[in-house]
Scaffold this motif. Structure first.
Motif, short mmCIF file in Angstrom:
data_model
loop_
_atom_site.label_atom_id
_atom_site.label_comp_id
_atom_site.label_asym_id
_atom_site.label_seq_id
_atom_site.Cartn_x
_atom_site.Cartn_y
_atom_site.Cartn_z
N MET A 1 0.84 -1.17 0.00
CA MET A 1 0.00 0.00 0.00
C MET A 1 0.90 1.24 0.00
SD MET A 1 -2.82 1.45 2.72
CE MET A 1 -2.06 0.72 4.11
N THR A 2 0.56 2.19 -0.84
CA THR A 2 1.33 3.43 -0.93
C THR A 2 0.67 4.51 -0.10
OG1 THR A 2 2.15 2.98 -3.14
CG2 THR A 2 2.05 5.28 -2.49
N ILE A 3 1.49 5.26 0.55
CA ILE A 3 1.04 6.47 1.21
C ILE A 3 1.82 7.61 0.58
CG2 ILE A 3 0.94 7.77 3.35
CD1 ILE A 3 0.69 5.09 4.81
N ALA A 4 1.11 8.52 -0.05
CA ALA A 4 1.72 9.72 -0.60
C ALA A 4 1.28 10.87 0.31
CB ALA A 4 1.26 9.96 -2.03
N ALA A 5 2.19 11.78 0.58
CA ALA A 5 1.87 12.89 1.47
C ALA A 5 2.40 14.19 0.89
CB ALA A 5 2.48 12.64 2.85
N GLY A 6 1.70 15.26 1.19
CA GLY A 6 2.12 16.58 0.77
C GLY A 6 2.03 17.54 1.94
N PHE A 7 3.03 18.39 2.07
CA PHE A 7 3.09 19.34 3.18
C PHE A 7 3.40 20.73 2.63
CE2 PHE A 7 4.51 15.20 4.61
CZ PHE A 7 3.70 14.98 5.72
N CYS A 8 2.60 21.70 3.01
CA CYS A 8 2.87 23.09 2.64
C CYS A 8 3.87 23.66 3.64
CB CYS A 8 1.58 23.91 2.69
SG CYS A 8 0.37 23.41 1.45
N GLY A 30 10.39 2.07 -7.89
CA GLY A 30 10.41 3.18 -8.82
C GLY A 30 9.85 4.41 -8.14
N LYS A 31 10.15 5.56 -8.68
CA LYS A 31 9.70 6.79 -8.03
C LYS A 31 8.23 7.06 -8.32
CE LYS A 31 11.52 9.86 -11.58
NZ LYS A 31 12.38 11.01 -11.82
N LYS A 32 7.56 7.58 -7.33
CA LYS A 32 6.15 7.97 -7.43
C LYS A 32 5.99 9.46 -7.19
CE LYS A 32 4.78 3.57 -5.48
NZ LYS A 32 4.14 2.92 -4.33
N VAL A 33 7.12 10.16 -7.17
CA VAL A 33 7.15 11.61 -6.99
C VAL A 33 8.03 12.18 -8.08
CG1 VAL A 33 7.82 13.49 -5.45
CG2 VAL A 33 6.92 11.37 -4.48
N ASP A 34 7.56 13.21 -8.76
CA ASP A 34 8.35 13.85 -9.81
C ASP A 34 7.74 15.22 -10.10
OD1 ASP A 34 10.38 14.19 -11.64
OD2 ASP A 34 9.83 12.47 -12.87
N HIS A 35 8.23 15.88 -11.10
CA HIS A 35 7.70 17.18 -11.49
C HIS A 35 7.94 17.40 -12.98
CE1 HIS A 35 11.90 18.31 -11.27
NE2 HIS A 35 11.58 19.40 -11.96
N PHE A 36 7.25 18.40 -13.51
CA PHE A 36 7.50 18.85 -14.88
C PHE A 36 7.23 20.34 -14.95
CE2 PHE A 36 3.09 17.37 -14.94
CZ PHE A 36 2.41 18.44 -15.51
N GLU A 37 7.83 20.98 -15.93
CA GLU A 37 7.62 22.41 -16.16
C GLU A 37 6.74 22.59 -17.39
OE1 GLU A 37 11.11 24.86 -15.98
OE2 GLU A 37 12.07 23.49 -14.55
N PHE A 38 6.02 23.69 -17.40
CA PHE A 38 5.22 24.09 -18.56
C PHE A 38 5.34 25.60 -18.68
CE2 PHE A 38 2.49 24.25 -14.91
CZ PHE A 38 1.66 25.34 -15.10
N PRO A 39 4.90 26.20 -19.77
CA PRO A 39 5.14 27.63 -19.97
C PRO A 39 4.66 28.55 -18.83
CG PRO A 39 4.41 26.65 -22.01
CD PRO A 39 4.31 25.57 -20.95
N GLY A 40 3.64 28.15 -18.06
CA GLY A 40 3.13 29.02 -17.00
C GLY A 40 3.63 28.72 -15.62
N GLY A 41 4.46 27.67 -15.45
CA GLY A 41 4.94 27.33 -14.11
C GLY A 41 5.47 25.91 -14.02
N LYS A 42 5.22 25.29 -12.89
CA LYS A 42 5.69 23.92 -12.63
C LYS A 42 4.60 23.13 -11.92
CE LYS A 42 10.45 25.37 -11.86
NZ LYS A 42 11.58 25.37 -10.93
N VAL A 43 4.61 21.82 -12.14
CA VAL A 43 3.72 20.91 -11.42
C VAL A 43 4.57 19.81 -10.81
CG1 VAL A 43 1.89 19.17 -11.65
CG2 VAL A 43 1.70 21.33 -12.88
N GLY A 44 4.42 19.61 -9.51
CA GLY A 44 5.02 18.47 -8.83
C GLY A 44 3.89 17.51 -8.51
N TYR A 45 4.18 16.22 -8.51
CA TYR A 45 3.12 15.26 -8.24
C TYR A 45 3.65 14.05 -7.48
CZ TYR A 45 5.16 12.92 -12.32
OH TYR A 45 6.03 12.33 -13.20
N ALA A 46 2.74 13.44 -6.74
CA ALA A 46 2.96 12.16 -6.07
C ALA A 46 1.69 11.37 -6.29
CB ALA A 46 3.23 12.35 -4.58
N TYR A 47 1.84 10.08 -6.49
CA TYR A 47 0.63 9.29 -6.72
C TYR A 47 0.65 8.00 -5.93
CZ TYR A 47 3.61 6.90 -10.15
OH TYR A 47 4.64 6.24 -10.77
#
Length: 119
Positions: A1-8, A30-47
Motif C-alpha cells: 500500500m502506498t502512502i503519498a503525502a504533501g506538506f505546505c 520506482g519513483k512515485k514523486v516527480d515534477h515537470f515544467e510548462f510555460p506558465g509554471g511547474k507541477v510536482g506530483y505524487a501518486y
C-alpha cells in the motif's frame, strides 16, 4: 500500500511517497514523486494506487499544459484529471469490487504569477 503525502511550507510544498510499485504478482521499485515544467509554471506530483492509470493521467496532463496557452491552468488540470479518472476508473466494469483499479494524485502547482498550492 502506498502512502503519498504533501506538506505546505514557507518555501513551497514537500511531496513524498514510498518507492514500492506492485503490479499483479511483481513488486518493483520506482519513483512515485516527480515534477515537470510548462510555460506558465511547474507541477510536482505524487501518486498512489494504480500506477499505470495515474502515470497515464499525469503524462496527458503534462502534454496538455505544455501545449496550452491558457491563463486558467487550474481549470485545465481539473478537467483533464476528472475526465481521465472517469474514463479509466469509474467506467471500468470492476471498479466497485477491485481495489487495484483506483488511484490518487497529489499535485503541487507553482504558477509564475504566485505561490505554490497543494491539491
Amino acid at each position: 500500500m502506498t502512502i503519498a503525502a504533501g506538506f505546505c511550507c514557507r518555501e513551497g510544498v514537500l511531496l513524498c511517497a514510498d518507492t514500492e510499485q506492485t503490479a499483479w504478482a511483481m513488486k518493483l521499485h520506482g519513483k512515485k514523486v516527480d515534477h515537470f515544467e510548462f510555460p506558465g509554471g511547474k507541477v510536482g506530483y505524487a501518486y498512489a494506487g494504480n500506477t499505470r492509470f495515474a502515470f497515464s493521467a499525469i503524462q496527458k496532463l503534462e502534454r496538455r499544459l505544455k501545449a496550452s496557452k491558457t491563463k486558467d491552468v487550474l481549470a485545465v488540470i481539473e478537467n483533464l484529471l476528472d475526465q481521465e479518472y472517469r474514463r479509466n476508473v469509474l467506467k471500468h466494469p470492476d471498479h466497485a469490487t477491485d481495489a487495484s483499479i483506483p488511484y490518487q494524485i497529489l499535485l503541487a502547482v507553482w504558477l509564475h504569477s504566485g505561490e505554490t498550492r497543494l491539491y
